[in-house]
Scaffold this motif. Structure first.
Motif, PDB file in Angstrom:
ATOM      1  N   ASP A  46       0.840  -1.205   0.000  1.00 31.76           N
ATOM      2  CA  ASP A  46       0.000   0.000   0.000  1.00 31.76           C
ATOM      3  C   ASP A  46       0.872   1.251   0.000  1.00 31.76           C
ATOM      4  OD1 ASP A  46      -2.133  -1.754   0.225  1.00 31.76           O
ATOM      5  OD2 ASP A  46      -2.497  -1.331   2.334  1.00 31.76           O
ATOM      6  N   LEU A  47       1.904   1.254   0.848  1.00 32.08           N
ATOM      7  CA  LEU A  47       2.770   2.421   0.972  1.00 32.08           C
ATOM      8  C   LEU A  47       3.543   2.701  -0.309  1.00 32.08           C
ATOM      9  CD1 LEU A  47       4.187   2.033   4.591  1.00 32.08           C
ATOM     10  CD2 LEU A  47       2.597   3.773   3.761  1.00 32.08           C
ATOM     11  N   LEU A  48       3.834   1.677  -1.075  1.00 35.42           N
ATOM     12  CA  LEU A  48       4.519   1.874  -2.353  1.00 35.42           C
ATOM     13  C   LEU A  48       3.750   2.866  -3.214  1.00 35.42           C
ATOM     14  CD1 LEU A  48       6.906   0.828  -4.173  1.00 35.42           C
ATOM     15  CD2 LEU A  48       5.222  -0.741  -5.173  1.00 35.42           C
ATOM     16  N   ALA A  49       2.412   2.732  -3.226  1.00 38.18           N
ATOM     17  CA  ALA A  49       1.568   3.665  -3.969  1.00 38.18           C
ATOM     18  C   ALA A  49       1.349   4.960  -3.203  1.00 38.18           C
ATOM     19  CB  ALA A  49       0.219   3.017  -4.286  1.00 38.18           C
ATOM     20  N   ASP A  50       1.133   4.867  -1.897  1.00 35.20           N
ATOM     21  CA  ASP A  50       0.877   6.073  -1.106  1.00 35.20           C
ATOM     22  C   ASP A  50       2.026   7.075  -1.233  1.00 35.20           C
ATOM     23  OD1 ASP A  50      -1.497   4.958  -0.222  1.00 35.20           O
ATOM     24  OD2 ASP A  50      -0.679   4.305   1.711  1.00 35.20           O
ATOM     25  N   LEU A  51       3.254   6.585  -1.157  1.00 35.28           N
ATOM     26  CA  LEU A  51       4.417   7.468  -1.217  1.00 35.28           C
ATOM     27  C   LEU A  51       4.580   8.090  -2.598  1.00 35.28           C
ATOM     28  CD1 LEU A  51       6.868   5.261   0.862  1.00 35.28           C
ATOM     29  CD2 LEU A  51       5.977   7.499   1.533  1.00 35.28           C
ATOM     30  N   ALA A  52       4.294   7.309  -3.644  1.00 34.18           N
ATOM     31  CA  ALA A  52       4.375   7.863  -4.999  1.00 34.18           C
ATOM     32  C   ALA A  52       3.289   8.904  -5.216  1.00 34.18           C
ATOM     33  CB  ALA A  52       4.253   6.741  -6.027  1.00 34.18           C
ATOM     34  N   CYS A  53       2.068   8.581  -4.817  1.00 33.11           N
ATOM     35  CA  CYS A  53       0.935   9.474  -5.079  1.00 33.11           C
ATOM     36  C   CYS A  53       1.005  10.747  -4.243  1.00 33.11           C
ATOM     37  CB  CYS A  53      -0.374   8.735  -4.831  1.00 33.11           C
ATOM     38  SG  CYS A  53      -0.695   7.423  -6.039  1.00 33.11           S
ATOM     39  N   ALA A  54       1.640  10.684  -3.083  1.00 32.79           N
ATOM     40  CA  ALA A  54       1.803  11.890  -2.274  1.00 32.79           C
ATOM     41  C   ALA A  54       2.623  12.933  -3.019  1.00 32.79           C
ATOM     42  CB  ALA A  54       2.467  11.543  -0.947  1.00 32.79           C
ATOM     43  N   HIS A  55       3.540  12.462  -3.843  1.00 34.35           N
ATOM     44  CA  HIS A  55       4.407  13.382  -4.578  1.00 34.35           C
ATOM     45  C   HIS A  55       3.674  14.068  -5.729  1.00 34.35           C
ATOM     46  CE1 HIS A  55       8.266  14.959  -5.972  1.00 34.35           C
ATOM     47  NE2 HIS A  55       7.881  14.634  -7.191  1.00 34.35           N
ATOM     48  N   ILE A  56       2.624  13.437  -6.250  1.00 32.32           N
ATOM     49  CA  ILE A  56       1.914  14.003  -7.405  1.00 32.32           C
ATOM     50  C   ILE A  56       0.473  14.344  -7.031  1.00 32.32           C
ATOM     51  CG2 ILE A  56       3.369  12.807  -9.079  1.00 32.32           C
ATOM     52  CD1 ILE A  56       1.082  10.765  -9.423  1.00 32.32           C
ATOM     53  N   SER A  57       0.237  14.629  -5.778  1.00 38.14           N
ATOM     54  CA  SER A  57      -1.138  14.804  -5.289  1.00 38.14           C
ATOM     55  C   SER A  57      -1.872  15.968  -5.942  1.00 38.14           C
ATOM     56  CB  SER A  57      -1.133  14.995  -3.768  1.00 38.14           C
ATOM     57  OG  SER A  57      -0.364  16.127  -3.412  1.00 38.14           O
ATOM     58  N   GLY A  58      -1.147  16.931  -6.505  1.00 35.96           N
ATOM     59  CA  GLY A  58      -1.821  18.069  -7.117  1.00 35.96           C
ATOM     60  C   GLY A  58      -2.271  17.840  -8.547  1.00 35.96           C
ATOM     61  N   LEU A  75      -2.216  -1.443  -6.663  1.00 34.51           N
ATOM     62  CA  LEU A  75      -3.145  -0.836  -7.614  1.00 34.51           C
ATOM     63  C   LEU A  75      -4.326  -0.199  -6.894  1.00 34.51           C
ATOM     64  CD1 LEU A  75      -4.311  -0.221 -10.385  1.00 34.51           C
ATOM     65  CD2 LEU A  75      -5.148  -2.594 -10.484  1.00 34.51           C
ATOM     66  N   ALA A  76      -4.900  -0.891  -5.934  1.00 37.46           N
ATOM     67  CA  ALA A  76      -6.048  -0.349  -5.199  1.00 37.46           C
ATOM     68  C   ALA A  76      -5.670   0.923  -4.458  1.00 37.46           C
ATOM     69  CB  ALA A  76      -6.583  -1.395  -4.226  1.00 37.46           C
ATOM     70  N   ALA A  77      -4.472   0.944  -3.858  1.00 34.86           N
ATOM     71  CA  ALA A  77      -4.031   2.138  -3.149  1.00 34.86           C
ATOM     72  C   ALA A  77      -3.839   3.303  -4.106  1.00 34.86           C
ATOM     73  CB  ALA A  77      -2.731   1.848  -2.397  1.00 34.86           C
ATOM     74  N   ALA A  78      -3.273   3.047  -5.289  1.00 38.28           N
ATOM     75  CA  ALA A  78      -3.093   4.113  -6.278  1.00 38.28           C
ATOM     76  C   ALA A  78      -4.435   4.663  -6.745  1.00 38.28           C
ATOM     77  CB  ALA A  78      -2.285   3.591  -7.461  1.00 38.28           C
ATOM     78  N   LEU A  79      -5.415   3.787  -6.910  1.00 35.55           N
ATOM     79  CA  LEU A  79      -6.739   4.233  -7.342  1.00 35.55           C
ATOM     80  C   LEU A  79      -7.407   5.123  -6.298  1.00 35.55           C
ATOM     81  CD1 LEU A  79      -8.045   0.944  -8.993  1.00 35.55           C
ATOM     82  CD2 LEU A  79      -7.702   3.137 -10.153  1.00 35.55           C
ATOM     83  N   ARG A  80      -7.133   4.862  -5.036  1.00 38.35           N
ATOM     84  CA  ARG A  80      -7.722   5.705  -3.988  1.00 38.35           C
ATOM     85  C   ARG A  80      -7.218   7.146  -4.072  1.00 38.35           C
ATOM     86  NH1 ARG A  80      -7.175   0.833  -0.879  1.00 38.35           N
ATOM     87  NH2 ARG A  80      -5.174   1.474   0.033  1.00 38.35           N
ATOM     88  N   GLY A 174      10.222  15.837 -12.971  1.00 35.04           N
ATOM     89  CA  GLY A 174       9.549  15.977 -11.681  1.00 35.04           C
ATOM     90  C   GLY A 174       8.767  14.751 -11.263  1.00 35.04           C
ATOM     91  N   GLY A 175       8.726  13.721 -12.110  1.00 33.83           N
ATOM     92  CA  GLY A 175       8.007  12.492 -11.778  1.00 33.83           C
ATOM     93  C   GLY A 175       8.733  11.683 -10.718  1.00 33.83           C
ATOM     94  N   VAL A 176       8.048  10.665 -10.195  1.00 35.78           N
ATOM     95  CA  VAL A 176       8.577   9.919  -9.062  1.00 35.78           C
ATOM     96  C   VAL A 176       8.571   8.415  -9.338  1.00 35.78           C
ATOM     97  CG1 VAL A 176       6.305   9.864  -7.936  1.00 35.78           C
ATOM     98  CG2 VAL A 176       8.367   9.538  -6.554  1.00 35.78           C
ATOM     99  N   LEU A 177       9.631   7.767  -8.911  1.00 32.98           N
ATOM    100  CA  LEU A 177       9.759   6.312  -8.959  1.00 32.98           C
ATOM    101  C   LEU A 177       9.782   5.786  -7.537  1.00 32.98           C
ATOM    102  CD1 LEU A 177      10.568   3.552 -10.386  1.00 32.98           C
ATOM    103  CD2 LEU A 177      12.947   4.265 -10.005  1.00 32.98           C
ATOM    104  N   THR A 178       8.933   4.793  -7.229  1.00 29.67           N
ATOM    105  CA  THR A 178       9.025   4.083  -5.957  1.00 29.67           C
ATOM    106  C   THR A 178       9.313   2.620  -6.238  1.00 29.67           C
ATOM    107  OG1 THR A 178       6.600   3.806  -5.860  1.00 29.67           O
ATOM    108  CG2 THR A 178       7.558   5.668  -4.654  1.00 29.67           C
ATOM    109  N   VAL A 179      10.162   2.027  -5.414  1.00 32.56           N
ATOM    110  CA  VAL A 179      10.617   0.649  -5.621  1.00 32.56           C
ATOM    111  C   VAL A 179      10.495  -0.109  -4.310  1.00 32.56           C
ATOM    112  CG1 VAL A 179      12.530  -0.835  -6.327  1.00 32.56           C
ATOM    113  CG2 VAL A 179      12.254   1.424  -7.386  1.00 32.56           C
ATOM    114  N   TRP A 180       9.830  -1.274  -4.360  1.00 32.83           N
ATOM    115  CA  TRP A 180       9.643  -2.126  -3.178  1.00 32.83           C
ATOM    116  C   TRP A 180      10.730  -3.181  -3.137  1.00 32.83           C
ATOM    117  CZ3 TRP A 180       9.226  -7.229  -1.947  1.00 32.83           C
ATOM    118  CH2 TRP A 180       8.641  -7.567  -0.720  1.00 32.83           C
TER     119      TRP A 180
END
Length: 222
Positions: A46-58, A75-80, A174-180
């Motif tokens: 979940d955090l893999l998506a949460d951390l990425a999406c926090a960076h592009i929240s706007g 995927l579900a976390a990113a959709l939220r 300015g995009g973000v990469l997260t890696v688990w």
């Protein structure tokens, strides 16, 4: 304790995956290496998506790429987080994993593959990234066990300098990469920085109650 029931077996790309169920718990195991993922422990996914999406929240129309479908939790976390105009491409190499998500596992994460914003590509995520340039606002990679993978030798290329450069180029400025990853990897941190990513590293628990194994998530900003 109630034993697991084997639901299905699939052999793809030289590896054998097995899907098990025990009550409302599901697990995927690979060959003799053991358990690859379990539905009880998905907080770090979940955090893999949460951390990425926090960076592009706007961004209301963000375009995201997820490498590795797994049990569908990332995927579900990113959709939220995603807005109605956003889109998410999920690259999953194993057709059986996509089929299992549709037939057995969808209930775990509220059927994320049914969302109209999702496109599934049954393809190696590394090859997909090499065909893109300045395309994604966020890329989330959860393939194998991380940089020190064990299910496929080919996965190591994804975490090499070339693989990281492909990810860098596929991101918008300015995009973000997260890696688990299941474990830390100092050499991988150095490769991310060498590629040009502004890099941070977080150690997180597998379970939301802050118990279970510690996993590593890298956050790299282009």
């Amino acid at each position: 304790m109630k034993p697991y029931t084997l639901l299905d077996t699939a052999t793809d790309h030289g590896g054998t995956l097995r899907l098990y169920q025990r009550g409302d718990e599901f697990a995927i195991r690979v060959d003799k290496a053991g358990e690859l993922m379990n539905s009880r422990l998905h907080h770090s996914e979940d955090l893999l998506a949460d951390l990425a999406c926090a960076h592009i929240s706007g961004k209301a129309d963000s375009r995201m790429l997820i490498g590795g479908l797994g049990l569908g939790f990332t995927l579900a976390a990113a959709l939220r987080h995603a807005g109605p105009a956003s889109s998410i491409v999920v690259a999953e190499l194993m057709p059986a994993v996509v089929r299992w998500n549709r037939e057995y596992l969808g209930i775990l994460a509220d059927y994320p593959l049914r969302d109209a914003r999702v496109e599934v590509a049954i393809q190696d995520v590394g090859k997909l990234m090499r065909g893109q340039h300045n395309s994604f606002d966020a890329i989330m990679l959860d393939v194998d066990n991380g940089p020190d993978g064990f299910t496929r030798d080919d996965n190591s290329a994804l975490y090499s300098e070339r693989g990281l450069k492909d990810a860098y180029n596929a991101l918008k400025p300015g995009g973000v990469l997260t890696v688990w990853s299941a474990s830390p990897d100092a050499a991988f941190t150095r490769r991310m920085k060498k590629t040009g990513f502004k890099t941070d590293e977080k150690r997180v628990r597998a379970h939301a109650a802050q118990r279970g194994n510690r996993h590593t998530i890298w956050i790299g900003v282009r």
